[in-house]
Design a protein around this motif. Sequence first.
Motif, PDB file in Angstrom:
ATOM      1  N   ASP A 232      30.122 -72.822  71.450  1.00 51.86           N
ATOM      2  CA  ASP A 232      31.355 -72.355  70.859  1.00 51.86           C
ATOM      3  C   ASP A 232      32.278 -71.081  70.066  1.00 51.86           C
ATOM      4  OD1 ASP A 232      31.795 -74.755  70.181  1.00 51.86           O
ATOM      5  OD2 ASP A 232      31.504 -75.492  68.283  1.00 51.86           O
ATOM      6  N   VAL A 235      33.322 -69.388  73.458  1.00 48.55           N
ATOM      7  CA  VAL A 235      34.714 -69.723  73.613  1.00 48.55           C
ATOM      8  C   VAL A 235      35.603 -69.167  72.448  1.00 48.55           C
ATOM      9  CG1 VAL A 235      36.522 -71.827  72.778  1.00 48.55           C
ATOM     10  CG2 VAL A 235      34.255 -72.689  74.008  1.00 48.55           C
ATOM     11  N   ILE A 239      38.490 -67.070  73.937  1.00 51.23           N
ATOM     12  CA  ILE A 239      39.966 -66.741  73.494  1.00 51.23           C
ATOM     13  C   ILE A 239      40.671 -65.435  72.783  1.00 51.23           C
ATOM     14  CG2 ILE A 239      41.474 -68.042  71.006  1.00 51.23           C
ATOM     15  CD1 ILE A 239      39.753 -70.152  71.754  1.00 51.23           C
ATOM     16  N   LYS A 244      43.123 -70.072  77.569  1.00 49.92           N
ATOM     17  CA  LYS A 244      43.498 -70.815  76.796  1.00 49.92           C
ATOM     18  C   LYS A 244      42.013 -71.199  76.871  1.00 49.92           C
ATOM     19  CE  LYS A 244      47.550 -71.569  79.620  1.00 49.92           C
ATOM     20  NZ  LYS A 244      48.130 -72.308  80.424  1.00 49.92           N
ATOM     21  N   ALA A 245      42.604 -72.197  74.911  1.00 50.10           N
ATOM     22  CA  ALA A 245      41.036 -72.483  74.287  1.00 50.10           C
ATOM     23  C   ALA A 245      40.495 -74.178  74.795  1.00 50.10           C
ATOM     24  CB  ALA A 245      41.897 -72.736  72.508  1.00 50.10           C
ATOM     25  N   SER A 248      38.410 -73.270  77.822  1.00 51.50           N
ATOM     26  CA  SER A 248      37.339 -72.088  77.584  1.00 51.50           C
ATOM     27  C   SER A 248      36.482 -73.226  76.975  1.00 51.50           C
ATOM     28  CB  SER A 248      37.144 -71.313  76.667  1.00 51.50           C
ATOM     29  OG  SER A 248      36.625 -70.812  75.937  1.00 51.50           O
ATOM     30  N   GLN A 249      36.427 -74.226  76.408  1.00 52.48           N
ATOM     31  CA  GLN A 249      35.571 -74.698  75.456  1.00 52.48           C
ATOM     32  C   GLN A 249      35.525 -76.274  76.743  1.00 52.48           C
ATOM     33  OE1 GLN A 249      38.618 -77.162  72.632  1.00 52.48           O
ATOM     34  NE2 GLN A 249      37.833 -75.790  71.245  1.00 52.48           N
TER      35      GLN A 249
END
Length: 256
Positions: A232, A235, A239, A244-245, A248-249
């Motif tokens: 995280d 991530v 961001i 883009k969230a 990436s997640q």
Amino acid sequence: MQIPSQDFLTQVISTLKDYSPCDVADALLKFGLPDGGFFPNLNQVSSNDSCSVGVAYTVTYAPMDDPRPELKQVSYIDQAPPGSMIVIGLTRSAQLPGAPYVKITNALYGGLMSTRAKYLEAQGTVVFGRVRDVSEHRALNYNVWSYGTGICAPKGAVKLVAVNEPVEVLVEDYYNKNEEGSSRKAYKTIYPGDIIIGDENGIARVPVGRDVYDDEWLSKIINYIPKRVEADELVAKDIMDGKKAKESQKIRRANL
């Protein structure tokens, strides 16, 4: 089932001190607890700006008309173990499914109790009811959570009926619906010896030594948490770099 050893529990607690209830909840969700161990509706009324984690030491109060005898010779606060999280609740008859969640308007816990708890090296106190003397808890830098506040002491309204026995908490169970599709009311239980972790985000329970929750399961929890936190953090960096969230997640959590 193998009940975790004391040495292993000490290791688990030491590991969890570096994380938050949110981090723990992510792991609990991953490994079979749909509610993430969360107990809703509590507010942190006093904070030392750090996370509290420890073994649950449970206390139960009942209305004066409850048939169970009062534990008149017991001072639960003087028996609080070092490193414990004190958990105080009310019997089923005194609980409500919605705000203010309990029928008792008297405070179950006050400043003198926190003074003693801190001296005994308890890590925090969770009250499924009201507390008073908020300024005293804050002056002590001692972590306290509750449903709300009050001004009256508990004497005359409730009596101590159990120490180190399971505490049942009435909540809305959004994961189980009745025939009309509405969420059911359910009692979630905190057992003595469970691990409790809390901060400004709330409280989570890590079940210990019951059902499928053995040392192998706990190992999965504590091994997963740092990996998820690291993912995280990556991530968040992605961001901030404009990625883009969702994308990436998906990438960063792919191997968890």
